[in-house]
Structure formats: C-alpha cells, structure tokens
Design an enzyme around this catalytic site. Structure first.
Site, PDB file in Angstrom:
ATOM      1  N   GLU A  55      -2.386  62.512  18.858  1.00 19.49           N
ATOM      2  CA  GLU A  55      -2.991  61.405  19.611  1.00 19.49           C
ATOM      3  C   GLU A  55      -2.095  60.163  19.620  1.00 19.49           C
ATOM      4  OE1 GLU A  55      -4.308  63.201  17.103  1.00 19.49           O
ATOM      5  OE2 GLU A  55      -6.479  62.986  17.011  1.00 19.49           O
ATOM      6  N   CYS A  86      -6.395  57.783  13.977  1.00 20.11           N
ATOM      7  CA  CYS A  86      -6.311  57.990  15.428  1.00 20.11           C
ATOM      8  C   CYS A  86      -7.511  57.395  16.163  1.00 20.11           C
ATOM      9  CB  CYS A  86      -6.175  59.474  15.739  1.00 20.11           C
ATOM     10  SG  CYS A  86      -4.569  60.127  15.189  1.00 20.11           S
TER      11      CYS A  86
END
Lengths: 149, 149
Positions: A55, A86
């Site tokens: 991510e 994330c």
C-alpha cells in the site's frame, strides 16, 4: 462490478509477483479516473525497509504520478486488510475508497485491531469495501507460508 | 542523561531545518551504538509523499546504513509524539527505545489516540520516554504555524 474485479485481479497479480520475489505476497493498486496509476507488491525484504508494504509503495508511486501528496478521488485495492501503518497512510493520502481482500485479525487496523478509521485521531476515512477475492487473497498468503515451513 | 540531551538537540536541529524548507517542523534521529546513524526532518511537501514523516525517513535511512530492515538495539529520538503510521513503523523496525518531545493529542498514537504500543495487534513495543525538550519541541511547531497565519 466488473471493473472492481479487474482492479482486484491486478492487485492479486502483484501479490503473486511478490511471492516470486520471496516477499510476503500482498499486492495493491491505486485507481484514478478509471485506470490503474500505480501498482505494487510488498518489497520489505528487497528494500530492507519495513515501511515498503504494498500500500505504501503504491501510494508513493501514485503521488509521484499525480504530482500531489493528496490522492483525493483515488481508490486503493489491496489483497489484505491494511495494517496500522498503512491505514494511517491511506487516511493521510485522502484515499476515497478502500477495497480489500482477506481480513487480518492479527495485524489489520481497519476491521481488526485499532480500527483506525473509526478512531478520534483519524481525520479522513475512506469508504471501505471488504471481502473482495477474499479466498484467493488468503490462499496466496497461505501457500507462501506453507512453502516456507 | 547528557547523551539523551545531545541526541534530542540533534532532533530539534532537524525540526528547525524542516521549518526552513517550509515543512511542518518535526525532526528525528536514530541512535545505534552510542552514535547517530540517521537523522531527518519532515519532508512530505518536498517529496509529495504523505509517508515522509521525520521518523519514517530516519528509519529508512538507518535501515540502509545497517543494511537491515530490523533496527534491534537502535533508539529513536523525535520532537513530537509519533502518529499512528509512525508508531506502527517504529514497532515493525523493532526500535528499542523511543524518546519523544511534545505530546500530540490530535494526531499522536503513543500516549494519545490509538495508543498503538498497548494494543493487541502491536507485536513489539519500544520503551517510551516522553517529555524531553517538550517546551522547545512544541515552540518550534507553534512558531511555524503562527508564521503561516
């Protein structure tokens, strides 16, 4: 719906490529204006960098493409529920929608753990869609860890 | 104690340099074996990268220096209480001790917010020492935002 499947398939492909590189197989893509502008698999081992989750790598790439640290209007597809790091990065980047595959009760931070998007220190939360390609996302991870044992 | 002050001073210097670059003035250093191996200020604007917080930049630099994604035995000094993203990165990097300056009730994740190090999905927590150079750390931030108004 067909589009959603197509983007999730691209994230799964990134997860598979990560496995081939010996990385924990998680993949992500960022979609803006109907097309994929960034795609990445986990690269923590290759880069010696604990922050190089799929991510984060995809968000950084998307910001470079759009020349903007804010990705308002962009959607993120990822094969596993994002972790605490994330989830916060997704919030900071102003991601519009988050689509994820398998749940991660041990390390996730969206529907598990600190549930960051619902916490008072979260100042932007994406719309969350979970369970996309859930079985396939989990299988890629399971196969990877089974092969390591 | 004198050492702790010296390392915190180095973090404050990074915060001041960040302000000069027009960045939110937060600074961090990573100390290993009694010396600073990485130092960084916030670079989110310069890099168009929401993940380029001082702590993340310093951790990535330290990993490059040690050629290891795990920074076991390393200590992190940072002028502001780490956010949710950085707290998780600190945990992943296996930082031994975290020293921070000012509290951040709006965005912090150590003694504020999700208190990540005490959560069940946190699998490594550093020892935390807070309030070092607290007034000076907060003043640098206050002066920066006052000058922007």
């Amino acid at each position: 719906m067909a589009e959603t499947t197509r983007f999730m398939d691209a994230a799964l492909e990134e997860a598979r490529k990560a496995a081939e590189r010996g990385e924990v197989p998680i993949g992500a893509v960022v979609v803006f204006d109907g097309r994929i502008i960034a795609s990445a698999g986990n690269r923590t081992r290759e880069l010696n960098d604990v922050t190089a989750h799929a991510e984060i790598v995809a968000i950084r790439e998307a910001s470079a493409v759009l020349n903007d640290e804010r990705l308002a209007g962009a959607d993120l597809y990822v094969t596993l529920e994002p972790c605490t790091m994330c989830a916060a990065a997704i919030s900071f980047a102003r991601i519009r929608r988050l689509y994820y595959g398998a749940d991660d009760p041990k390390g996730g931070a969206v529907d598990s753990g600190v549930r960051f998007f619902g916490s008072p220190t979260c100042h932007h939360a994406p719309d969350v869609y979970s369970g996309l390609a859930e079985r396939e996302s989990a299988e890629i991870l399971r196969d990877f860890f089974a092969s390591k044992r």
